[in-house]
Design an enzyme around this catalytic site. Structure first.
Site: not given
Length: 292
Positions: A91, A167, A235
């Site tokens: 990711t 994603k 994050k």
């Protein structure tokens, strides 16, 4: 197929055994070599460059910084096999994906973005959902690997950034679901209806989905043992906000979740499952349980 695998975190460690069981030859590089040695049936590599001597390379590193260090700044692409297909399943930001596209183009090798939906327990069962974007011929070449790792491959076109945006957006939606369950249970409990009773209703009716069930269960039991760490969730929220800013878009709810997650980290919950952000939400709403 002869596969190089870079990055053995919890996801990588769950994925590799399925590739081995399917009869693929897997060679692994990891910064912590002991994690690589713990896997059965693999060859342990001494450098990430060695991974690019195989038919395909799967990279599952934690973030942009790790990708930049291990793949981009190290120069491994310059010596890679030209017929090697690089599958990056981490990711990461659309911005770094664009840099990766350019580097692979200069190296005359195929690059595919294929981040996944699912936690390590899902990966161990080979039931991930794989979000794939890139050159169609390259994806077709490695589709047998995706068939081993996932229950479905979602083809999102020839621009790799689409897979990464999908994603990031999906993970953002999970954090919003956790925030919403935290607020909703704060409301129900203020009227004497337990979180467990309310969440049992909504996760089996209006929101009967794996994420609501999994994280609703954590909230109902007030148990947030590590699954997907809150710091990693933050994050991903930051990636979503930054990606939106690059297109002059605003994500107000994402900003709220980011603030909540930062508060959770300040209160020592960073290593807990990311559903622990609900503790802060519920405490902020005035519930007496507080935060641990």
């Amino acid at each position: 197929m002869d596969i190089g695998f870079i990055g053995i975190g919890s996801m990588g460690a769950a994925m590799v055994p399925n590739l081995v069981k399917a009869g693929h030859s897997v060679s692994v590089w990891n910064r912590n070599v002991e994690a690589a040695k713990a896997l059965e049936g693999v060859t342990v590599l001494t450098s990430p460059a060695a991974a690019f001597e195989h038919d395909a390379v799967i990279t599952m590193l934690s973030d942009d910084a790790a990708i930049r260090s291990v793949i981009m700044d190290s120069g491994v692409l310059a010596s890679a096999r030209k017929d090697c297909v690089h599958i990056l399943m981490a990711t990461i930001s659309p911005a770094i994906v664009e840099e990766l596209q350019n580097l692979h183009r200069k190296a005359s090798m195929a690059y595919i973005s294929a981040p996944v939906l699912g936690v390590p327990a899902v990966a161990a069962k080979g039931e991930l959902n794989i979000l794939a974007a890139g050159d169609a011929d390259a994806i077709a070449k490695v589709q047998p690997l995706f068939d081993v790792l996932g229950q479905k491959t979602w083809h999102l076109g020839d621009d790799p950034k689409r897979a990464n945006v999908a994603k990031i957006a999906a993970n953002l939606m999970i954090t919003l679901a956790i925030e919403s369950m935290g607020e909703a249970t704060a409301l129900t409990e203020s009227y004497g209806l337990k979180a467990s009773d309310f969440l049992d209703i909504v996760t089996n009716t209006l929101f009967a989905s794996p994420s609501y069930k999994r994280y609703g269960g954590n909230i109902a039991s007030n148990s947030y043992e590590p699954g997907f760490k809150l710091t990693l969730g933050l994050k991903d929220v930051n990636l979503a906000i930054d990606a939106a800013k690059a297109k002059h878009a605003v994500l107000p709810a994402a900003e709220i979740v980011r603030e909540t997650m930062n508060q959770a980290i300040d209160q020592g919950l960073g290593s807990k499952d990311w559903s622990a952000l609900a503790k802060v939400t519920r405490h902020r709403a005035g519930l007496a349980e507080g935060v641990a």
